[in-house]
Design an enzyme around this catalytic site. Structure first.
Site, PDB file in Angstrom:
ATOM      1  N   ARG A  25       0.822  -1.221   0.000  1.00  0.00           N
ATOM      2  CA  ARG A  25       0.000   0.000   0.000  1.00  0.00           C
ATOM      3  C   ARG A  25       0.853   1.267   0.000  1.00  0.00           C
ATOM      4  O   ARG A  25       0.446   2.304   0.549  1.00  0.00           O
ATOM      5  CB  ARG A  25      -0.970   0.026   1.192  1.00  0.00           C
ATOM      6  CG  ARG A  25      -2.013  -1.078   1.140  1.00  0.00           C
ATOM      7  CD  ARG A  25      -3.107  -0.836   2.163  1.00  0.00           C
ATOM      8  NE  ARG A  25      -3.952  -2.022   2.285  1.00  0.00           N
ATOM      9  CZ  ARG A  25      -4.454  -2.460   3.427  1.00  0.00           C
ATOM     10  NH1 ARG A  25      -4.217  -1.829   4.552  1.00  0.00           N
ATOM     11  NH2 ARG A  25      -5.213  -3.544   3.450  1.00  0.00           N
ATOM     12  N   ARG A  29      -3.210   6.540   1.070  1.00  0.00           N
ATOM     13  CA  ARG A  29      -3.811   7.689   1.741  1.00  0.00           C
ATOM     14  C   ARG A  29      -2.901   8.396   2.731  1.00  0.00           C
ATOM     15  O   ARG A  29      -3.267   9.438   3.256  1.00  0.00           O
ATOM     16  CB  ARG A  29      -5.089   7.249   2.453  1.00  0.00           C
ATOM     17  CG  ARG A  29      -6.197   6.870   1.508  1.00  0.00           C
ATOM     18  CD  ARG A  29      -7.408   6.344   2.246  1.00  0.00           C
ATOM     19  NE  ARG A  29      -7.164   5.026   2.822  1.00  0.00           N
ATOM     20  CZ  ARG A  29      -7.995   4.415   3.643  1.00  0.00           C
ATOM     21  NH1 ARG A  29      -9.109   5.026   4.029  1.00  0.00           N
ATOM     22  NH2 ARG A  29      -7.720   3.210   4.106  1.00  0.00           N
ATOM     23  N   ARG A  38      -6.581  11.315  -5.958  1.00  0.00           N
ATOM     24  CA  ARG A  38      -7.860  10.624  -5.737  1.00  0.00           C
ATOM     25  C   ARG A  38      -9.021  11.611  -5.827  1.00  0.00           C
ATOM     26  O   ARG A  38     -10.073  11.298  -6.391  1.00  0.00           O
ATOM     27  CB  ARG A  38      -7.867   9.922  -4.386  1.00  0.00           C
ATOM     28  CG  ARG A  38      -9.222   9.287  -4.085  1.00  0.00           C
ATOM     29  CD  ARG A  38      -9.185   8.282  -2.991  1.00  0.00           C
ATOM     30  NE  ARG A  38     -10.535   7.926  -2.554  1.00  0.00           N
ATOM     31  CZ  ARG A  38     -10.823   6.927  -1.751  1.00  0.00           C
ATOM     32  NH1 ARG A  38      -9.851   6.169  -1.285  1.00  0.00           N
ATOM     33  NH2 ARG A  38     -12.056   6.671  -1.405  1.00  0.00           N
ATOM     34  N   TYR A 152     -14.983 -12.132   0.478  1.00  0.00           N
ATOM     35  CA  TYR A 152     -15.704 -10.889   0.182  1.00  0.00           C
ATOM     36  C   TYR A 152     -16.925 -11.160  -0.693  1.00  0.00           C
ATOM     37  O   TYR A 152     -17.985 -10.553  -0.506  1.00  0.00           O
ATOM     38  CB  TYR A 152     -14.773  -9.894  -0.520  1.00  0.00           C
ATOM     39  CG  TYR A 152     -13.745  -9.278   0.385  1.00  0.00           C
ATOM     40  CD1 TYR A 152     -14.043  -8.160   1.154  1.00  0.00           C
ATOM     41  CD2 TYR A 152     -12.457  -9.800   0.463  1.00  0.00           C
ATOM     42  CE1 TYR A 152     -13.093  -7.578   1.989  1.00  0.00           C
ATOM     43  CE2 TYR A 152     -11.504  -9.234   1.293  1.00  0.00           C
ATOM     44  CZ  TYR A 152     -11.826  -8.120   2.047  1.00  0.00           C
ATOM     45  OH  TYR A 152     -10.885  -7.555   2.872  1.00  0.00           O
TER      46      TYR A 152
END
Length: 344
Positions: A25, A29, A38, A152
């Site tokens: 990652r 963010r 984004r 998921y």
């Protein structure tokens, strides 16, 4: 030229004086430049499917830190979407999918041969990255492992214990295994197309492998990884594969030999000393600094980073975190970690 890339050398089994480094990652963010891009994209899925912007966020941590590898910016749930599942993201809560709990649900899924209609923008991102990445930087493609993706698709969201997937496995084994088989075949095609577009390494993320125990771990974590790796190697013999059966514990032992992966990525629930003795004996390992150090920093970050480098110094090692970096991480701590790895 490619053989000189440090990540590829480690994956080929070479022990380097300084381990190559990247972070799970790493495009994300915690970086202000990511947040700006984004916002430009509008939302997370729009960012994933915009090749120019997805390539931009993939490149941002390379420009800032000079990591030895870039990992394609995408999401493991793009494949379920390509297979026909509805996918959306709820701000602050994460992904939501339409659920697969009955044969009728499964029958609505698309055949594997149709996934490229959705995933072509991802392959275009890979092509852009191969053009724009520095020559010394390795490009990593990835997909979710079948079990993790299935959890998921069955629950419709992330769950703390993967209970809905375990329930379907126990109550309707035939349907559960049919879903896993569809995901496995889709993953083979998806990763192959990433490689054809320019990915030099692929990684299989089994984020929820730790909830599979005993024979279930063998059958639903280890075996799909073996099947995917064998198919990739048959088509692309020179492409290394990294496997990440997160929180596998003793399941890490022998995982490389059983699956054929070139490297086993380790979470931070196992110690580097233990992993060096039990996992690195079979080849390259990747990991495994706790991502919390990227938040807290300080001397503990430097000490633990150096301890991991030392523990794995006797064999091939790619330095990484034990899980993805978190949004509250301090970008300056990332640089401190890199400096500690590289002895600066």
């Amino acid at each position: 030229m490619a053989a000189a890339k440090t990540i590829l050398r480690s994956l080929a089994g070479e022990t380097l004086p300084t381990p190559p480094i990247w972070m799970m990652r790493q495009a994300g963010r915690y970086l202000p430049e990511y947040k700006a891009t984004r916002a430009q994209a509008g939302d997370f899925l729009s960012l994933c499917y915009n090749p120019e912007l997805a390539a931009e966020v993939t490149l941002q941590p390379i420009r800032r830190y000079g990591f030895d590898a870039a990992i394609l910016f995408a999401d493991i749930l793009l494949l379920p979407q390509a297979l026909g599942a509805d996918l959306w993201f709820v701000t602050g809560e994460g992904p939501r999918l339409s659920t697969i709990t009955t044969q009728a649900d499964f029958d609505k899924l698309k055949p594997v041969g149709e996934i490229d209609a959705v995933l072509n923008p991802i392959y275009e991102t890979v092509r852009i990255l191969r053009q724009e990445l520095p020559q010394e930087t390795t490009l990593i493609g990835f997909a979710g492992a079948p079990w993790t993706v299935a959890t998921y698709m069955i629950a419709g969201r992330g769950t703390p214990d993967q209970a809905p997937a375990h329930a379907l496995k126990d109550e309707n084994r035939e349907l559960f295994e049919a879903l896993l088989a569809r995901i496995t075949q889709g993953t083979i095609e998806y990763l192959s197309k990433q490689i054809e577009a320019g990915a030099e390494v692929v990684k299989i993320f089994d984020s929820w492998a730790g909830s599979l125990k005993g024979a279930d771990f063998q059958k639903y974590a280890l075996e799909p990884a073996r099947e995917i790796t064998a198919a990739i190697k048959a088509r692309h013999p020179d492409i290394p594969v990294i496997g990440f059966p997160r929180e596998a514990g003793d399941g890490y032992i022998g995982f490389a030999k059983a699956t054929g992966v070139d490297c086993v990525a380790l979470d931070n629930s196992v110690s580097a000393d233990w992993a060096a003795a039990n996992v690195q004996v079979d080849g390259c390992v990747q990991g495994n600094l706790a991502s919390s150090h990227m938040v807290t920093g300080g001397q503990a970050l430097i000490d633990e980073t150096r301890a991991i480098v030392k523990a794995f110094s006797g064999g091939p090692h790619i330095f990484n975190l034990g899980h993805g970096i978190t949004p509250d991480a301090d970008p300056d701590n990332v640089q401190r970690m890199i400096d500690a790895v590289r002895g600066q």
